[in-house]
Design a protein around this motif. Structure first.
Motif, short mmCIF file in Angstrom:
data_model
loop_
_atom_site.label_atom_id
_atom_site.label_comp_id
_atom_site.label_asym_id
_atom_site.label_seq_id
_atom_site.Cartn_x
_atom_site.Cartn_y
_atom_site.Cartn_z
N ARG A 15 15.98 132.70 21.05
CA ARG A 15 16.55 131.01 22.76
C ARG A 15 15.22 131.76 23.59
O ARG A 15 15.18 130.68 24.89
N SER A 71 18.26 125.54 24.59
CA SER A 71 19.25 125.48 23.72
C SER A 71 19.92 125.96 24.68
O SER A 71 20.50 126.59 23.82
N VAL A 72 20.46 126.19 26.23
CA VAL A 72 21.30 126.53 26.81
C VAL A 72 22.97 126.89 26.39
O VAL A 72 22.86 125.47 25.88
N ARG A 73 23.69 127.73 26.50
CA ARG A 73 24.80 127.68 25.77
C ARG A 73 25.62 128.25 26.79
O ARG A 73 25.50 128.81 27.57
N ALA A 74 26.80 127.63 26.55
CA ALA A 74 27.31 127.89 27.53
C ALA A 74 28.34 129.91 27.96
O ALA A 74 28.77 129.94 29.08
N ASP A 127 25.72 131.73 27.64
CA ASP A 127 24.64 131.83 28.70
C ASP A 127 24.69 132.26 30.43
O ASP A 127 24.53 133.04 30.74
N VAL A 176 26.17 126.99 33.87
CA VAL A 176 26.33 126.47 32.89
C VAL A 176 27.16 125.01 32.76
O VAL A 176 28.46 125.51 33.05
N ILE A 214 29.25 121.78 31.98
CA ILE A 214 29.50 121.20 30.28
C ILE A 214 29.87 119.64 30.74
O ILE A 214 31.39 119.50 31.24
#
Length: 207
Positions: free
Chosen positions: A35, A51-54, A56, A80, A82
């Motif tokens: 990614r 597609s940033v996730r928690a 990261d 990040v 949410i």
């Protein structure tokens, strides 16, 4: 305690022995899963995460090595956000979720509803609106992942018939707040008036 840097880099781009078009490009697939990539067209060059996730979130370090100049380091912290889940509206009497419509209530009765919002980082702000106007903005944190706001309307009147109640939750200025809308159903009292007229000519009452 300061966060430790990873032993191995997440991404590397090495053009010290080759031209920019022939530079060696490497990425840790276990951490970013394909990614991440360098954007060399931007100024300065930047790291791009898709597609940033928690997971990261954290402190990142950029290290630049030169052939003849000292190494340079730059650090930045990635936060990040949410968004919270859509609100759930619960009745006071049964504690059950309600959708679309609540009631019917009689004139003069009181209405109590609880708006429950799960998830979200940072903690969301939960407010009640009626017909577009804020009527309650006092929310309570019930745990690390739940916020509630209980609304009470005293002595309902005919003006509350089909009024739109909106529970809205937001925790940032970048995304649209999530909300749930219901309408109030009421049993309204209706009064029928009669007039009595005297017909003097015929000596009869008209109703």
């Amino acid at each position: 305690m300061p966060q430790a840097f990873p032993i191995f880099p997440l991404l590397s781009y090495d053009s010290r022995k080759n031209s920019m078009t022939e530079a060696r490009n490497w990425a840790d697939k276990k951490t970013l899963g394909g990614r991440g990539h360098f954007d060399l067209q931007s100024s300065p060059a930047s790291l791009v995460l898709d597609s940033v996730r928690a997971g990261d979130e954290g402190l990142y370090r950029c290290r630049v090595d030169f052939k003849k100049s000292p190494t340079r380091n730059a650090r930045t912290n990635l936060t990040v956000i949410i968004p919270p889940h859509a609100p759930t509206i619960l009745t006071k009497e049964e504690g059950q979720p309600v959708w679309t419509m609540v009631g019917p209530y009689n004139e003069g009765e009181s209405l109590t509803l609880t708006c429950q919002v799960d998830g979200g980082k940072p903690t969301p702000r939960v407010v009640w609106l009626m017909n577009g106007e804020v009527v309650d903005e006092k929310s309570e944190t019930q745990g690390p992942q739940r916020v509630t706001n209980t609304l009470t309307l005293e002595k309902l009147t005919r003006s509350h018939l089909h009024a739109a109640l909106v529970c809205q939750a937001s925790n940032n200025n970048h995304s649209t707040p999530v909300q749930t809308i219901i309408n109030i159903e009421m049993n309204c009292e209706f009064y029928v008036g009669f007039s009595c007229l005297k017909d003097n000519k015929r000596g009869m009452d008209k109703f």
